[in-house]
Every structure is written in C-alpha cells, then in structure tokens.
Design an enzyme around this catalytic site. Structure first.
Site, PDB file in Angstrom:
ATOM      1  N   PHE A 120       0.830  -1.199   0.000  1.00  0.00           N
ATOM      2  CA  PHE A 120       0.000   0.000   0.000  1.00  0.00           C
ATOM      3  C   PHE A 120       0.858   1.240   0.000  1.00  0.00           C
ATOM      4  O   PHE A 120       1.872   1.304   0.689  1.00  0.00           O
ATOM      5  CB  PHE A 120      -0.864   0.048   1.267  1.00  0.00           C
ATOM      6  CG  PHE A 120      -2.086  -0.784   1.205  1.00  0.00           C
ATOM      7  CD1 PHE A 120      -3.240  -0.294   0.615  1.00  0.00           C
ATOM      8  CD2 PHE A 120      -2.090  -2.055   1.743  1.00  0.00           C
ATOM      9  CE1 PHE A 120      -4.385  -1.063   0.568  1.00  0.00           C
ATOM     10  CE2 PHE A 120      -3.230  -2.832   1.699  1.00  0.00           C
ATOM     11  CZ  PHE A 120      -4.388  -2.333   1.105  1.00  0.00           C
ATOM     12  N   ASP A 121       0.414   2.211  -0.741  1.00  0.00           N
ATOM     13  CA  ASP A 121       0.943   3.541  -0.609  1.00  0.00           C
ATOM     14  C   ASP A 121       0.248   4.134   0.625  1.00  0.00           C
ATOM     15  O   ASP A 121      -0.838   3.705   0.969  1.00  0.00           O
ATOM     16  CB  ASP A 121       0.559   4.297  -1.889  1.00  0.00           C
ATOM     17  CG  ASP A 121       0.827   5.762  -1.783  1.00  0.00           C
ATOM     18  OD1 ASP A 121       1.961   6.099  -1.452  1.00  0.00           O
ATOM     19  OD2 ASP A 121      -0.083   6.556  -2.038  1.00  0.00           O
ATOM     20  N   LYS A 122       0.890   5.068   1.308  1.00  0.00           N
ATOM     21  CA  LYS A 122       0.242   5.599   2.508  1.00  0.00           C
ATOM     22  C   LYS A 122      -0.686   6.784   2.211  1.00  0.00           C
ATOM     23  O   LYS A 122      -1.901   6.686   2.368  1.00  0.00           O
ATOM     24  CB  LYS A 122       1.283   6.021   3.553  1.00  0.00           C
ATOM     25  CG  LYS A 122       0.649   6.648   4.795  1.00  0.00           C
ATOM     26  CD  LYS A 122       1.685   7.115   5.798  1.00  0.00           C
ATOM     27  CE  LYS A 122       2.413   8.368   5.373  1.00  0.00           C
ATOM     28  NZ  LYS A 122       1.632   9.610   5.538  1.00  0.00           N
ATOM     29  N   ILE A 154      -1.198  -0.990  -4.400  1.00  0.00           N
ATOM     30  CA  ILE A 154      -2.395  -0.162  -4.349  1.00  0.00           C
ATOM     31  C   ILE A 154      -1.990   1.263  -4.006  1.00  0.00           C
ATOM     32  O   ILE A 154      -1.364   1.506  -2.980  1.00  0.00           O
ATOM     33  CB  ILE A 154      -3.390  -0.711  -3.303  1.00  0.00           C
ATOM     34  CG1 ILE A 154      -3.702  -2.177  -3.641  1.00  0.00           C
ATOM     35  CG2 ILE A 154      -4.647   0.145  -3.258  1.00  0.00           C
ATOM     36  CD1 ILE A 154      -4.693  -2.837  -2.727  1.00  0.00           C
TER      37      ILE A 154
END
Ligand SMILES: Nc1ncnc2c1ncn2[C@@H]1O[C@H](COP(=O)(O)OP(=O)(O)OP(=O)(O)O)[C@@H](O)[C@H]1O
Ligand SMILES: [Zn+2]
Length: 654
Positions: free
Chosen positions: A346-348, A543
């Site tokens: 995941f991107d934050k 994502i």
C-alpha cells in the site's frame, strides 16, 4: 451441447429472430416438445410409421441454428464443434437412433441458448453502465435553457440539471446545492453532497474538490444544479470506463491462453480417434453400426464444450460485477492476478490515510511568518501534492501570494519543489532534500515533531534554513477493518510504502496493524520494494493513487488505483481502477477476484474431469449415446451456472 468458438460470436451470430431475441431458446424448447412427443408415441405401435416425421420436426428445431452456425464457420474454413454435433445427430438418425439424435440436438440447442443468455446477461450488465447517460441536456443560451443532444455539448457550456435527473457531463457545480447519487460511477449508493464552487477557476477537472465536481451518468437528488461542462461526452469518466470494460473483454487471460493451447492439440487428436473408431468394423469384430455408434458416442463425450465456455464466462461475469460496483478490471489477467496474489503493498498518503494533512505546528528561523508563508503558498501553488494544498490553505490566514514565474519553478517528484525567487533558490520539501543545514535548536524541535508522528516539510533559501512545517494526516477510519478483511481473504503479506518519514510510517502502521512499514522511500525505492515482493511471493499487488507511485505500480504484477474517477493518470495506467476512494472496495475487489479464480479452477477441473471420465465410458460401451449426451450437457450447463454466480458476488460482512 456446446459451441466451441471464441465467444465473440455473440455479435456475429446468425440473425433469425422470428420470435424475438429468445428465438433460439423457443426453438430449443420446440425441439424438446417434439422429442418428448415422439418418445411417448413410440410406446404405441400404431403410430410407428409417423414417428420419424415427429422426430424430424424435433431435428429441425434442434439443428436450425447449429446448421447455420456450422455452415457460416465452414465458409470461413473453420472447423467447429457445431458441425460435429450436427453430424453426430444425423449419424444417430442413420443408425435408427432417432430419439438419441433428437435428444442430442435438443440439449445442444438448449445449452447453446443458455450460453448465449449467460454471456448476454454479463454483457448487459456492462452495457447498462452506459444507459445512465441522458440523450439530451438543458444548455443555457442567453437567458433561457434549450435542449441539446448530449453528444453536442462543448466544454464551457452551462447545463441545468433538474431534480432527480441524470447529469449529462463531467463538470463543476456553478450554482445550487444538492446531493448526487454516484452509484453508476463509484458503485456507492450513498448520495454525495455537492455545492457550487466559488470564484472563477482555471484548474483542471481532476483537481476540482469532490464536493464541487459531478460526473456524467450520475443522478441529481432533491434540488436543481447548474454545472459547467468540463469534458466532452466522449471523454467523460463513464464513457472511458465503458470503453475500458469493453476492451477488457477482448483481452485473453492466462487461463484462456492455456485452454486455447489445450484445444489446439486436443481437438485434432479427438477427431483422429473418432475416425479410427468409425472403421473398427473393418477388422470384422463388430458391425458398421456398432462402430459408428461408438465413434459418435466418443465424439459427444470428448467435445471440450465446457472447457471452452467456462473461463470466458467466468471472466466476463467477474468484470461485469466489478464494473457495477465501481471496480474496473482492465482484462481477465487483472482479475486472475489479483485473485491469486498473496502480497499487497500500500501507498500511505491518500490511500491508507485521508490525504488531507492538517498543519499542526511550525518553527521558523530568522524569517517572519508572513514572509515564510507567502513563499510557501506561492511556490506550493505549482504542486498537486496533497501536502501542497494543506500548506496553501493554512498560509492564507497570515498573508497573500507573491508573483512567481512558472518557468522558475521545478517540481522534484518524491522530494519537494523549488523556485527561483529574487535570485535565490527556495526549496520546499523533505529535510534531506534541502541544501540548507538544520540549526541545532531547530533540530531539537524536529525530533519532538517526529516523536509525535508528524509529517515534516522544510524550507530553505540556498544554504539558509528558513523553517519547518509539521502536518498530520489521519488514517481513513475504515482502513483498519479493511486490512483485517484482506488478511481474512488470505493475503499473507501486507506492507506499507511511503515517501513520508519512517516515524510517521510507524505511527500509521501501528494504528492499522501493519507491521512492515517502509518510510522515507524515493519512487525508485518503492520499485525495489515491489521487486522484492515479486521475488518472495511470486506476484504482488500495489495499491496507490497512481500519482507518484506510477513506477512501483508498473513493477507490481497487478496495480490497483484508488479514487480513479478523479484522476486521469490512475484511470489510465492501473490494471484495476477503483472509481471511488472508499477503501472498502479493495477487499471487495480482492474477494471478487479470489472467487473468480476459484470458479475458474473448479470449472477447469470439472470440464477436464468429465471428459476424462466420459471418454473411457463411451469407449468401453459403459454409457450409451443418450447417457453421454445428458452427462456432457449437464457439465456444460453446470460450468455456465457456476460462472454466473459471480454476477451477484458480494463480500460477506462480518
Ligand atoms: N510539493 C511538496 N511540498 C512539500 N513537501 C513535499 C512535496 N512533495 C514532496 N514533499 C516531501 O517529500 C516527502 C515524500 O513525498 P512523496 O510524494 O514521495 O510521498 P507522499 O506522497 O507524501 O507519501 P506516500 O508515498 O505515502 O504517497 C513528503 O513527506 C514531503 O516531506
Ligand atoms: Zn453461438
């Protein structure tokens, strides 16, 4: 029985619809009725002479479409199973097995009709996406509104959308206040509040805040809205989404490639076997009738109908279901890949967090806050980074912008932004990106900020350190639950990759129960992290929002972009686009893909397994042609129904 052709044949199917679009089904039923009639009458010896006529009628209805289709394909020099089935049926008739022949054609036509119905249903689910586009719009011409075809709308037109009517174009609200049902785009049925955007703006559609932005194909709520058209009808989000989904159908998934390959060698092998079987009588051990009968039975038993239909049917159903819920799969491969990944990165910012950081504190070094924030807001106005927007709005309380030429500005993706102001190079961004050194007493403050998990943005003028802004971004309130659900769905590895500092990453990671968090990454570091996942888990999903994660997304096996309705980049580049920014769509997409993957596998085993069982049974005369037909057809119908289950897929709430 089946039809072993690529399933684009829906569009070039013979057109003969005297009973409407269900003609094929009615013909199949008629064939069945005459079959039953013939079978019933066969018990009364008086009718015997007329029996053939009754079965011939059944043959007529049962083979009507198959003969046409077989003929059309023969013209294109393509040898398909439709022909084989017709040959098998007439072969049975030749052997005086009229009832079996009629049964074959009846079930064949019924299966064929069902198959068309199933694929048609999935296609319909897709084409219905486009139905929400109104044909006309009310456009302002001077002081009145006149009706204009939607396709003729131009950018800049003012359109009046009455209450409960469909919105005709992607645009910005310039008058009125209402709630809009965006389900057709995002799959979310909760209406979203929209209000007018104040002030003339020259920003692009993508940058308009969600509360002012409306999409073509969505439905207005209680009160009228006036919107300014920002995209042509053909460029609207809904149009492009439909286009992508249609393109997705045409692309072949890995399993489809595999089945195509199997068929390539399998079909000729079967034909050879059947021909050999037809000549067994030459050895003298049995009659011509016996040989033909067995050859025909093996032919029916070995047709790879279920194999041919099951995977495309499953993928089409999955893509259709996703599209209905605002999840655009750009092909069967995306569906199959997401269905089998074990590791997700995941991107934050903006993905796991709100992406709306708030300025919570700042420290300055030898500069007034008016001067500091004037520089900050003016330079950040050239950036589309989430941090930039927050810094600009915060700055407005102290000061106004200064003039900066856009040729003097440079955006450094993943680090910050810099500009030449009064011959000085002003840098804003990561502390490590600035050439200026942080003074000791400010470093102490920075350490405190870091402990609190704040995101830091520093500013320097050449080698002079000017100050640091501390911001805080909240995790989305559903993020924790979303991570939990992904784990439940069988995702083994979840990691978070961010350009933000490690301390911030740790704070967010702890809150969301993600133990592996990597902070301070540059875009190329994210790529490396993904390569590592690929190596360890075979496949990976990334994502993100598709803005500064593009390289990492391109490296992952399958990329998923959030909030794609508002971002052209995300909609175009990701393998899977989630049109809303609701992260609950992620477990839905993963769950749907997993189900699709499971159904594809089941169907594969069932179709190959049934062939493996039916052929020997036919070869050794264990099952007659009638039983073989029923079993074979049953398998085909079963895999189709199995595939159709996806059309109503929902993720179980726990
Ligand atoms: N326009 C900008 N203004 C100020 N700081 C910036 C800007 N762009 C980048 N930065 C700095 O660089 C850091 C990393 O930015 P980057 O865009 O790689 O990550 P992010 O978008 O903040 O987080 P994520 O990787 O989770 O999306 C930010 O934390 C910030 O300190
Ligand atoms: Zn067909």
């Amino acid at each position: 029985m089946c039809n072993k052709s690529e399933h684009n044949h829906i569009h070039n199917h013979p057109q003969f619809n005297i009973f409407g679009k269900n003609t094929e089904l009615y013909f199949a039923i008629l064939s069945g009725i005459f079959l039953i009639l013939g079978y019933a009458l066969s018990f009364t010896s008086k009718i015997d002479d007329y029996l053939v006529i009754i079965y011939l009628i059944s043959f007529f209805f049962g083979s009507f479409f198959a003969i046409q289709e077989a003929f059309l394909k023969l013209l294109k020099a393509r040898f398909e199973i439709d022909l084989l089935m017709v040959v098998a049926a007439f072969g049975a008739a030749y052997l005086d097995k009229w009832a079996e022949g009629a049964l074959l054609l009846f079930l064949f036509s019924l299966g064929h009709a069902l198959e068309h119905y199933a694929l048609g249903k999935a296609e319909k689910a897709i084409s219905e996406l486009g139905k929400l586009m109104p044909d006309v719009a009310l456009v302002r011409k001077g002081n009145e509104f006149v009706e204009v075809p939607t396709s003729e709308l131009v950018v800049g037109d003012t359109v009046l959308v009455k209450a409960h009517e469909q919105i005709a174009a992607d645009g910005v609200v310039i008058a009125g206040e209402s709630s809009v049902n965006q389900a057709s785009i995002t799959g979310e049925s909760m209406p979203v509040d929209k209000s007018e955007m104040k002030g003339e703006s020259k920003i692009s559609f993508n940058d308009i805040p969600a509360e002012h932005r409306v999409f073509a194909g969505t439905i207005n709520g209680e009160s009228p809205l006036e919107i300014k058209v920002m995209r042509l009808a053909s460029q609207s989000t809904v149009s492009r989404m439909i286009e992508m989904v249609s393109e997705a159908k045409a692309k072949q998934s890995p399993t489809q490639h595999l089945t195509k390959k199997i068929e390539k060698y399998y079909v000729p092998a079967v034909l050879l076997l059947v021909i050999i079987l037809g000549f067994v009588f030459l050895t003298g051990i049995e009659t011509l009738e016996d040989s033909l009968y067995r050859a025909l039975t093996v032919l029916v038993a070995s047709s790879p109908c279920a194999l041919a239909i099951s995977t495309p049917g499953t993928i089409l159903s999955g893509i259709a279901r996703g599209a209905k819920k605002g999840v655009v799969f750009k092909g069967g491969a995306a569906l199959e890949d997401l269905g089998s990944v074990k590791a997700i990165a995941f991107d934050k910012t903006g993905t796991l967090t709100e992406g709306k950081p708030q300025v919570v504190d700042f420290v300055l070094n030898t500069i007034t806050k008016e001067d500091f924030f004037a520089l900050a807001m003016s330079i950040e106005s050239f950036s589309s980074h989430p941090l930039a927007q927050s810094i600009i709005s915060y700055s407005e309380q102290f000061t106004g912008p200064i003039e900066i030429d856009k040729n003097d500005v440079e955006v450094v993706n993943g680090s910050g932004i810099e500009a030449i102001v009064n011959d000085k190079r002003i840098q804003i961004g990561r502390i490590s990106y600035l050439i200026a050194k942080v003074p000791l007493e400010i470093q102490k403050k920075i350490n405190v900020f870091e402990e609190k998990g704040y995101t830091l943005v520093g500013m320097g003028s050449d080698s002079q350190f000017l100050g640091v802004i501390a911001l805080q971004d909240k995790p989305k309130h559903t993020a924790k639950k979303m991570i939990k659900r992904l784990r439940k769905l069988g995702i083994k590895k979840i990691v978070m990759l961010t350009g933000d500092q490690q301390a911030v990453a740790n704070t967010v990671g702890k809150e969301l129960n993600i133990s592996e968090v990597f902070g301070g990454l540059y875009p190329e570091d994210k790529v490396k992290a993904i390569e590592d996942l690929n190596k360890r888990y075979g496949k990976s999903a990334m994502i993100g929002d598709g803005v500064n994660d593009a390289p990492a997304m391109a490296t992952s096996t399958v990329s998923v972009a959030m909030g794609a309705a508002g971002s052209d980049v995300a909609l175009e580049t990701a393998d899977i686009a989630l049109l809303s920014d609701k992260i609950s769509k992620i477990p839905f997409a993963v769950g749907l893909s997993r189900s699709a993957e499971k159904i594809i596998k089941q169907n594969l085993y069932i179709s190959l397994g049934s062939i493996a069982v039916l052929i020997p049974m036919a070869l050794f005369d264990i099952t007659g042609i009638g039983a073989t037909i029923v079993l074979h057809e049953g398998t085909t119908v079963f895999v189709i129904l199995n595939a159709l289950r996806l059309l109503s897929y929902n993720l179980k709430e726990e």
